[in-house]
Design an enzyme around this catalytic site. Structure first.
Site, PDB file in Angstrom:
ATOM      1  N   ASP A  51       0.849  -1.202   0.000  1.00 21.39           N
ATOM      2  CA  ASP A  51       0.000   0.000   0.000  1.00 21.39           C
ATOM      3  C   ASP A  51       0.884   1.251   0.000  1.00 21.39           C
ATOM      4  OD1 ASP A  51      -3.083  -0.778   1.265  1.00 21.39           O
ATOM      5  OD2 ASP A  51      -1.476  -2.205   1.572  1.00 21.39           O
ATOM      6  N   LEU A  83      -3.867  -0.053  -3.023  1.00 23.21           N
ATOM      7  CA  LEU A  83      -4.133  -1.491  -2.908  1.00 23.21           C
ATOM      8  C   LEU A  83      -5.549  -1.631  -2.360  1.00 23.21           C
ATOM      9  CD1 LEU A  83      -2.448  -4.090  -3.364  1.00 23.21           C
ATOM     10  CD2 LEU A  83      -2.027  -4.137  -0.936  1.00 23.21           C
ATOM     11  N   ASP A  84      -6.444  -2.101  -3.178  1.00 22.01           N
ATOM     12  CA  ASP A  84      -7.826  -2.313  -2.748  1.00 22.01           C
ATOM     13  C   ASP A  84      -7.974  -3.806  -2.479  1.00 22.01           C
ATOM     14  OD1 ASP A  84     -10.615  -1.663  -2.374  1.00 22.01           O
ATOM     15  OD2 ASP A  84     -10.987  -2.553  -4.331  1.00 22.01           O
ATOM     16  N   THR A  86      -6.767  -4.989   0.732  1.00 25.83           N
ATOM     17  CA  THR A  86      -5.540  -5.245   1.511  1.00 25.83           C
ATOM     18  C   THR A  86      -5.690  -6.455   2.433  1.00 25.83           C
ATOM     19  OG1 THR A  86      -4.868  -2.933   1.411  1.00 25.83           O
ATOM     20  CG2 THR A  86      -3.948  -4.228   3.201  1.00 25.83           C
ATOM     21  N   HIS A 162     -15.885  -7.243   5.745  1.00 26.92           N
ATOM     22  CA  HIS A 162     -16.509  -6.123   6.472  1.00 26.92           C
ATOM     23  C   HIS A 162     -18.023  -6.314   6.571  1.00 26.92           C
ATOM     24  CE1 HIS A 162     -12.698  -4.383   4.812  1.00 26.92           C
ATOM     25  NE2 HIS A 162     -12.591  -4.029   6.076  1.00 26.92           N
ATOM     26  N   LYS A 188     -15.123  -6.321  -7.172  1.00 29.07           N
ATOM     27  CA  LYS A 188     -16.564  -6.571  -7.294  1.00 29.07           C
ATOM     28  C   LYS A 188     -17.131  -5.909  -8.558  1.00 29.07           C
ATOM     29  CE  LYS A 188     -17.204  -6.009  -2.610  1.00 29.07           C
ATOM     30  NZ  LYS A 188     -16.042  -6.662  -1.947  1.00 29.07           N
TER      31      LYS A 188
HETATM   32  P1  AMP Z   1     -14.659  -4.922   0.971  1.00 26.61           P
HETATM   33  O1  AMP Z   1     -15.799  -5.151   0.072  1.00 26.61           O
HETATM   34  O2  AMP Z   1     -14.923  -5.322   2.402  1.00 26.61           O
HETATM   35  O3  AMP Z   1     -13.386  -5.501   0.459  1.00 26.61           O
HETATM   36  O4  AMP Z   1     -14.467  -3.342   1.036  1.00 26.61           O
HETATM   37  C1  AMP Z   1     -14.179  -2.575  -0.117  1.00 26.61           C
HETATM   38  C2  AMP Z   1     -13.240  -1.454   0.246  1.00 26.61           C
HETATM   39  O5  AMP Z   1     -13.810  -0.644   1.261  1.00 26.61           O
HETATM   40  C3  AMP Z   1     -11.909  -1.959   0.801  1.00 26.61           C
HETATM   41  O6  AMP Z   1     -10.876  -1.141   0.298  1.00 26.61           O
HETATM   42  C4  AMP Z   1     -12.004  -1.760   2.279  1.00 26.61           C
HETATM   43  O7  AMP Z   1     -10.792  -1.414   2.839  1.00 26.61           O
HETATM   44  C5  AMP Z   1     -13.000  -0.617   2.424  1.00 26.61           C
HETATM   45  N1  AMP Z   1     -13.825  -0.890   3.599  1.00 26.61           N
HETATM   46  C6  AMP Z   1     -15.079  -1.395   3.616  1.00 26.61           C
HETATM   47  N2  AMP Z   1     -15.540  -1.525   4.873  1.00 26.61           N
HETATM   48  C7  AMP Z   1     -14.563  -1.072   5.683  1.00 26.61           C
HETATM   49  C8  AMP Z   1     -14.420  -0.922   7.091  1.00 26.61           C
HETATM   50  N3  AMP Z   1     -15.413  -1.282   7.923  1.00 26.61           N
HETATM   51  N4  AMP Z   1     -13.269  -0.440   7.558  1.00 26.61           N
HETATM   52  C9  AMP Z   1     -12.271  -0.078   6.710  1.00 26.61           C
HETATM   53  N5  AMP Z   1     -12.338  -0.193   5.383  1.00 26.61           N
HETATM   54  C10 AMP Z   1     -13.462  -0.673   4.858  1.00 26.61           C
HETATM   55 MG    MG Z   2      -9.903  -0.041  -0.953  1.00 24.04          MG
HETATM   56 MG    MG Z   3      -6.592   0.396   0.018  1.00 19.35          MG
END
Ligand code: AMP
Ligand code: MG
Ligand code: MG
Length: 272
Positions: A51, A83-84, A86, A162, A188
């Site tokens: 990242d 970095l998405d 992580t 999440h 996604k």
């Molecule tokens: P995910 O679908 O959970 O992979 O989330 C998509 C993006 O949103 C990722 O980059 C995550 O880091 C961010 N994200 C979603 N929910 C949270 C959370 N509760 N805390 C921190 N980052 C989140």
């Molecule tokens: Mg992200």
């Molecule tokens: Mg990120």
């Protein structure tokens, strides 16, 4: 003039080569074996050496190529997620990971570059590792074979790491034929345009503007739609709140169908 097509294409072209450089960094950090994981706000909000290095690389490359970017930044804003996914990167779910570079103009997501460093990593010898997808509103999307999800089948893609009661309440109400739980906003949206899912549903705060800008521009460039869970469009001007407090809803087709199934209880809980 910051809004000119020529300038935008120069920006997107740079975004493309910068994203390919990011792919190499993401792969090198992983093969080096020391991810340097730091918890940002907790165990579900991680940062790795990848990242940090990719962020530095993207920002310094953009600043070098476009020294006036901060000045024109009032109109064109670049939203970077180095970095998405992580969390998934640290757990070895490598194909969930993307690098996101989104461009907005006058508050609207207009172009995006998504690099998927580990695309094809399970495809065996001979397959090219990684790909870069890019798109511009009213022009189209390149670097990926577009496909529609199976007609009449409701496949929902959502968060893997999440989840919450609200996230699950919303998904339950949609009576999906299948629910896919994967990491990454970029990943996604790729699933939507590759026909692997029909809706991306995330009824929770957590996603930020840098998670949605590039994927939104790419989805909109192929006539899809990405909004908050109420159906409100996102704004991307430089002073906007970073958090997408009212979640994310996205589809390539049939947006209104999925929007109509979001329960009132979920809408009430998620204030934009
Ligand atoms: P995910 O679908 O959970 O992979 O989330 C998509 C993006 O949103 C990722 O980059 C995550 O880091 C961010 N994200 C979603 N929910 C949270 C959370 N509760 N805390 C921190 N980052 C989140
Ligand atoms: Mg992200
Ligand atoms: Mg990120």
């Amino acid at each position: 003039m910051s809004g000119s097509p020529a300038f935008l294409m120069r920006l997107v072209a740079s975004g493309f080569s910068i994203a390919e450089k990011a792919q190499v960094i993401v792969q090198q950090v992983m093969s080096g074996g020391d991810l340097g994981v730091v918890e940002k706000t907790g165990a579900h909000d991680l940062q790795t050496k990848a990242d940090r290095l990719v962020q530095l690389s993207i920002c310094s490359s953009l600043a070098r190529k476009f020294p006036k970017l901060t000045i024109i930044g009032e109109e064109i804003v670049v939203w970077v997620d180095p970095l998405d996914g992580t969390k998934e990167y640290t757990e070895g779910l490598l194909d969930h990971v993307t690098v996101l570079i989104g461009f907005s103009y006058a508050g609207k997501a207009i172009a995006g570059v998504i690099n998927q460093p580990y695309y094809n990593y399970q495809a065996g010898a001979g397959a090219v590792l990684g790909r870069t997808i890019w798109g511009v509103l009213n022009l189209g999307v390149f670097g990926i074979q577009l496909k529609e999800a199976p007609e009449g089948k409701h496949i929902i893609t959502t968060t893997r790491s999440h989840s919450s009661k609200l996230v699950n309440d919303c998904i339950c109400a949609m009576k999906a034929d299948e629910v896919i739980r994967v990491g990454g906003a970029g990943n996604k949206v790729i699933q939507l345009i590759e026909g692997k899912a029909s809706a991306y549903v995330f009824a929770s705060p957590g996603c930020k503007k840098w998670d949605t800008c590039a994927p939104e521009a790419i989805l909109h460039a192929v006539s899809g739609k990405l909004t908050d869970i109420h159906g409100n469009p996102f704004q991307y001007h430089k002073d906007v709140k970073h958090m997408n407090s009212a979640g994310v809803l996205a589809t390539l087709k049939n947006f209104d169908y999925y929007a109509s199934l979001v329960p009132d209880s979920v809408k009430t809980a998620l204030v934009p």
